[in-house]
Motif scaffolding. Structure first.
Motif, mmCIF file in Angstrom:
data_model
loop_
_atom_site.group_PDB
_atom_site.id
_atom_site.type_symbol
_atom_site.label_atom_id
_atom_site.label_comp_id
_atom_site.label_asym_id
_atom_site.label_seq_id
_atom_site.Cartn_x
_atom_site.Cartn_y
_atom_site.Cartn_z
ATOM 1 N N ARG A 136 13.928 11.241 -2.746
ATOM 2 C CA ARG A 136 13.875 12.609 -3.506
ATOM 3 C C ARG A 136 13.021 12.386 -3.585
ATOM 4 N N GLU A 137 11.269 12.073 -3.464
ATOM 5 C CA GLU A 137 10.117 12.435 -2.793
ATOM 6 C C GLU A 137 9.760 12.184 -2.076
ATOM 7 N N SER A 138 9.948 12.955 -0.920
ATOM 8 C CA SER A 138 9.722 12.608 1.141
ATOM 9 C C SER A 138 8.432 13.400 0.706
ATOM 10 N N VAL A 139 8.429 14.738 0.248
ATOM 11 C CA VAL A 139 7.769 15.275 0.451
ATOM 12 C C VAL A 139 5.911 15.135 0.478
ATOM 13 N N ARG A 140 6.459 14.732 -0.252
ATOM 14 C CA ARG A 140 4.798 14.493 -1.631
ATOM 15 C C ARG A 140 4.414 13.366 -1.163
ATOM 16 N N GLY A 141 4.595 12.347 -0.526
ATOM 17 C CA GLY A 141 4.106 10.695 -0.246
ATOM 18 C C GLY A 141 4.975 9.719 0.079
ATOM 19 N N ASN A 142 5.140 8.902 0.761
ATOM 20 C CA ASN A 142 5.463 7.957 1.225
ATOM 21 C C ASN A 142 6.106 6.354 0.890
ATOM 22 N N MET A 143 4.506 6.119 -0.405
ATOM 23 C CA MET A 143 4.384 4.962 -0.990
ATOM 24 C C MET A 143 4.088 5.262 -2.156
ATOM 25 N N LEU A 144 4.495 3.861 -3.135
ATOM 26 C CA LEU A 144 3.989 3.662 -4.095
ATOM 27 C C LEU A 144 3.815 2.217 -4.785
ATOM 28 N N LEU A 145 3.283 2.306 -5.904
ATOM 29 C CA LEU A 145 3.093 0.578 -6.363
ATOM 30 C C LEU A 145 3.720 0.760 -7.997
ATOM 31 N N ARG A 146 4.247 -1.062 -7.911
ATOM 32 C CA ARG A 146 5.847 -1.359 -9.043
ATOM 33 C C ARG A 146 5.634 -2.207 -9.667
ATOM 34 N N PRO A 147 5.919 -3.263 -10.429
ATOM 35 C CA PRO A 147 5.694 -3.871 -10.333
ATOM 36 C C PRO A 147 7.168 -5.104 -9.906
ATOM 37 N N SER A 148 6.856 -6.436 -9.619
ATOM 38 C CA SER A 148 7.386 -7.167 -9.535
ATOM 39 C C SER A 148 8.886 -7.500 -10.057
ATOM 40 N N ARG A 149 9.381 -8.265 -9.586
ATOM 41 C CA ARG A 149 10.538 -8.437 -10.050
ATOM 42 C C ARG A 149 10.474 -9.667 -10.772
ATOM 43 N N ASP A 150 9.236 -10.530 -11.348
ATOM 44 C CA ASP A 150 8.556 -11.659 -11.959
ATOM 45 C C ASP A 150 7.846 -11.366 -12.984
ATOM 46 N N GLY A 151 7.799 -10.065 -12.846
ATOM 47 C CA GLY A 151 6.979 -9.561 -14.123
ATOM 48 C C GLY A 151 5.071 -9.990 -14.377
ATOM 49 N N GLU A 152 5.341 -11.199 -13.092
ATOM 50 C CA GLU A 152 3.741 -11.507 -12.958
ATOM 51 C C GLU A 152 2.657 -10.942 -11.865
ATOM 52 N N SER A 153 3.166 -10.333 -11.182
ATOM 53 C CA SER A 153 2.076 -9.713 -10.126
ATOM 54 C C SER A 153 3.266 -8.027 -9.818
#
Length: 396
Positions: free
Chosen positions: A177-194
């Motif tokens: 949806r926001e491809s014009v503003r950027g193409n990379m993001l940081l998010r929490p992992s599934r395990d909740g520890e990384s």
């Protein structure tokens, strides 16, 4: 593989506890020193060339703190110098005065040891500031140790600007949806520890890739790939990927900084060119005066009669004990005489009587001749004689 030293935006740094100008030098090279704007953000010192700079040029981590001591005499005429001893080495600083030096020492030692030093002489207000800084740093470290709770705590401010608490699928949809503003993001992992890095790129089709970022026991983070990349913080992870891809990977930042001053675009009064102008904020009194002056300019000038009545009212309000001034009566207007147009004088040599010699022509001659007006009785007799003489002829 170690990541190269990276620089990031000031608004991406941890909370700043203390800042100001310091001269930084090495113990083995005292002659070469730099006056830098220094910020104590989190448990690190960040150095900027100028106060207004947005990117820092150097960073000094306080993790291996040993001590902070004065250099030389405490006399007022001597430079206010102190040395910071870390496991990684020693750095000398020079403050603007002794009071500034003591405050810098107190903040550095308090943040590094998470306790207020008792050996320093501090004012009650300074002790209160140190207590708040220690509490904020303890909360920051607590948030960093539990990444799974970053979704609901204020530790989000310590994360990179491209961090979003979303799942893998939500991250892909957000990048789409926001491809014009950027193409990379940081998010929490599934395990909740990384953590995880999600990227979106287009080749023959849209490609989404995900990379795990784990925490190192001794501190820092690792990008978990075939050749692991070690970084000091999550900010350094993002900066490393941007630099190594030559800007191909762009962090997705949906919200930028807010403006501090309101401005608008308007044409210049002299040149007519459209420029950005700040919003004026005059005092209320001056605005009321301006409105009064403008309203006075729009009203017509009162006549002499109106001014008379206005003055009479003001005199009665200001001097209630004085007798009322009787109103002035207008003088009665005298009716003017109606002027009739002048009667044109007869031309010389022209005969007033007609060829027929009628009585009407003779009568007109008598009325228009000025000499006849003085001899009315004789003229009347002559007219009677003429009429009597004409009657027999008419009968015959």
């Amino acid at each position: 593989m170690m990541a190269k030293p990276t620089r990031r935006m000031r608004n991406q740094l941890p909370h700043c506890y203390h800042e100001g100008y310091l001269e930084k030098s090495r113990p083995d090279d005292e002659e070469t020193s730099q006056k830098l704007w220094t910020c104590l953000c989190g448990n690190s010192l960040f150095f900027f060339n100028e106060k207004r700079d947005n990117n820092y040029m150097e960073k000094l981590d306080l993790t291996g703190f040993i001590s902070v001591k004065n250099i030389g005499s405490d006399h007022l005429s001597m430079p206010a110098r102190f040395s910071l001893h870390l496991k990684s080495g020693t750095t000398n600083f020079t403050a603007s005065n002794t009071e500034s030096r003591e405050l810098w020492k107190a903040f550095i030692q308090s943040i590094a040891q998470l306790s207020i030093p008792l050996s320093l002489t501090l004012l009650p207000g300074q002790i209160h500031m140190l207590n708040e800084a220690v509490q904020q740093e303890e909360e920051r470290l607590k948030n960093l140790q539990s990444p799974s709770t970053d979704q609901n705590i204020s530790g989000r401010a310590e994360m990179p600007a491209c961090y979003y608490a979303v799942s893998r699928l939500e991250a892909s949809l957000l990048l789409e949806r926001e491809s014009v503003r950027g193409n990379m993001l940081l998010r929490p992992s599934r395990d909740g520890e990384s953590y995880a890095i999600t990227t979106r790129q287009e080749l023959d089709k849209v490609l989404y890739k995900h990379y795990r970022v784990t925490r190192r026991p001794e501190g820092g983070f690792v990008i978990d790939v075939n050749n692991p990349v070690h970084c000091d913080s999550l900010h350094d992870v993002i900066t490393y990927l941007v630099e190594q891809t030559n800007g191909v990977l762009v962090p997705l930042i949906t919200e930028g900084p807010y403006e501090r001053n309101f401005s608008f675009i308007a044409p210049d009064e002299e040149s007519g060119e459209r420029t950005v102008k700040p919003l004026p904020n005059p005092p209320r009194a001056s605005r009321r005066d301006d409105l009064t002056v403008s309203s006075q300019k729009l009203e017509p000038n009162p006549t002499e009669e109106e001014m008379l009545y206005m003055n009479d009212d003001l005199m009665q309000e200001n001097k209630p004990d004085l007798p009322a001034v009787p109103p002035r009566h207008k003088p009665e207007e005298i009716p003017k005489k109606i002027l009739m147009p002048p009667v044109p004088a007869p031309r010389r040599g022209s005969s007033i009587t007609s060829s027929s010699g009628s009585p009407a022509a003779a009568d007109l001659k008598l009325k228009t001749s000025p000499d006849c007006q003085k001899q009315l009785p004789s003229a009347a007799i002559s007219e009677l004689k003429l009429k009597l003489n004409l009657r027999p002829k008419g009968q015959e």
